[in-house]
Scaffold this active site. Structure first.
Site, PDB file in Angstrom:
ATOM      1  N   CYS A   1      -1.617 -27.546  15.243  1.00  0.00           N
ATOM      2  CA  CYS A   1      -1.372 -26.409  16.138  1.00  0.00           C
ATOM      3  C   CYS A   1       0.124 -26.093  16.210  1.00  0.00           C
ATOM      4  O   CYS A   1       0.521 -24.937  16.232  1.00  0.00           O
ATOM      5  CB  CYS A   1      -1.835 -26.701  17.569  1.00  0.00           C
ATOM      6  SG  CYS A   1      -3.398 -27.543  17.712  1.00  0.00           S
ATOM      7  N   ASP A   2       0.969 -27.138  16.288  1.00  0.00           N
ATOM      8  CA  ASP A   2       2.380 -26.925  16.629  1.00  0.00           C
ATOM      9  C   ASP A   2       3.361 -27.201  15.489  1.00  0.00           C
ATOM     10  O   ASP A   2       4.553 -26.936  15.632  1.00  0.00           O
ATOM     11  CB  ASP A   2       2.759 -27.828  17.820  1.00  0.00           C
ATOM     12  CG  ASP A   2       1.909 -27.529  19.046  1.00  0.00           C
ATOM     13  OD1 ASP A   2       1.499 -26.359  19.191  1.00  0.00           O
ATOM     14  OD2 ASP A   2       1.646 -28.440  19.832  1.00  0.00           O
TER      15      ASP A   2
ATOM     16  N   CYS B   1      -0.833 -32.148  18.820  1.00  0.00           N
ATOM     17  CA  CYS B   1      -1.603 -31.482  17.769  1.00  0.00           C
ATOM     18  C   CYS B   1      -0.667 -30.956  16.686  1.00  0.00           C
ATOM     19  O   CYS B   1      -0.045 -29.896  16.863  1.00  0.00           O
ATOM     20  CB  CYS B   1      -2.433 -30.346  18.384  1.00  0.00           C
ATOM     21  SG  CYS B   1      -3.348 -29.425  17.152  1.00  0.00           S
TER      22      CYS B   1
END
Ligand code: NAP
Length: 330
Positions: free
Chosen positions: A162-163, A159
């Site tokens: 997200c990261d 992701c």
């Protein structure tokens, strides 16, 4: 069981398909609840940096669109329950008031007076419903690269939104050639020093507009015809070893992050024993959402279909509610 509420429908999953179904079910005045294991509704949309193709809402982030769906559901008073479903059992209420389980594969469903489903959760709750709208979507596929599991969370991610922030000013690789890989690379190019897109063929599967956009970004490099062989490092990822399928030459990409974006697989574990699925595990259902099992309808990415988009998932949710209404009035 006699006094237990029997819902018209229970929607399973709070992605675009499930939330669209909830909006339509509320407006149709069905008795229903929506169950999702996550406290944050949205499903895969939550990890989409920018949703640029939902009509009327250009440039909205996945989080903003999910929020808007949820607020719409809340406005209509939809009942969201956070729980992990452990089992879905078909059956009926026997004259003694008990729920009698049936085996749909051996027992003729025609003989059942009123087919019901009991949904049990890890919270120890049980819900009775006449129908189910399965909208549990799909999740990221693993690539099976050596080191992929070992370095998960230590440089390997599924992701980018997200990261990505962990890889600010670093070099990263994105593995894959679809919409998600290209979107991830474009997103990461704004944070990272350099982004390699490693694709196993010489043409991308992604939409042309994304390929053109990525091609125009200086710190993105396309690496075609290459398969990823090994992810290595010390405590964190330091290298991705790739091999060119035409020249057979190896190349080491010095990267701190490897983002795997090679597609999705359906989250159908709960339904596999109840409904017919195709060889890839997607539930076989037409546009009406009707599955091989009476009373179970499938909406969104979980369903075998040619185009998996937010808009087609939302459309499925709406269609399923119409099918549920038809089923309930029969
Ligand atoms: P996808 O379209 O299935 O693409 C997967 C890519 O990964 C393909 O390029 C494939 O290569 C490659 N691949 C598959 N297995 C691999 C492996 N083992 N090793 C290396 N590469 C591998 O998946 P996606 O990009 O995740 O998109 C999923 C769906 O969501 C698609 O239908 C997409 O259109 C949709 N989507 C929509 C939006 C939006 O609405 N804005 C945004 C993102 C995604 P090949 O090309 O050689 O098969």
């Amino acid at each position: 069981m006699e006094n237990k509420q029997i819902y018209d429908t229970v929607i399973v999953g709070a992605g675009p398909a499930g939330m669209a179904a909830a909006i339509y079910a509320a407006r149709a005045e069905l008795s229903f609840c929506l169950i999702d294991r996550s406290y944050a509704p949205g499903g895969q949309v939550l990890s989409t940096y920018e949703v640029d193709n939902y009509p009327g809402l250009p440039g909205l982030s996945g989080g903003e669109l999910s929020d808007a769906f949820k607020k719409h559901c809340d406005k209509l008073g939809c009942n969201f329950i956070t729980a992990d479903i452990t089992d879905i059992t078909p059956g009926h209420i026997a004259p003694n008031g008990f729920f009698n389980e049936i085996d749909p594969h051996t027992q003729g469903l025609d003989s059942i007076n009123e087919l019901l489903y009991m949904i049990t959760t890890n919270e120890g709750d049980a819900y009775l419903t006449k129908t189910i709208i399965a909208a549990t979507g799909a999740s990221h596929k693993k690539a099976g690269i050596e080191g992929e599991e070992e370095y998960a969370g230590m440089g390997v991610s599924y992701c980018a939104t997200c990261d990505g922030a962990f890889f600010r000013k670093k070099d990263v690789a994105v593995v894959g050639g679809g919409d998600v890989a290209l979107e991830d690379a474009i997103f990461l190019s704004r944070l990272c020093k350099k982004v390699y897109i490693v694709h196993r063929r010489d043409t991308f599967r992604a939409a042309k507009s994304l390929v053109t956009a990525a091609d125009a970004i200086d710190n993105i490099e396309f690496v075609f015809d290459s398969v990823s062989k090994r992810i290595s490092g010390n405590n964190n990822v330091e290298e991705l070893l790739i091999n060119n399928v035409k020249t057979f030459g190896d190349r080491v990409l010095p990267v701190s992050g490897v983002f795997i974006a090679i597609g999705i697989k359906p989250t159908t574990e709960l339904f596999q024993n109840l409904v017919a699925c195709d060889e890839a595990g997607y539930i076989i259902a037409d546009e009406s959402g009707k599955t091989s099992m009476p009373g179970i309808f499938a909406a969104g990415d979980i369903r075998k279909k040619p185009l998996r988009q937010i808009i087609t998932a939302a459309a499925d949710g709406a269609n399923c509610v119409t099918s549920v209404e038809g089923y309930l009035t029969k």
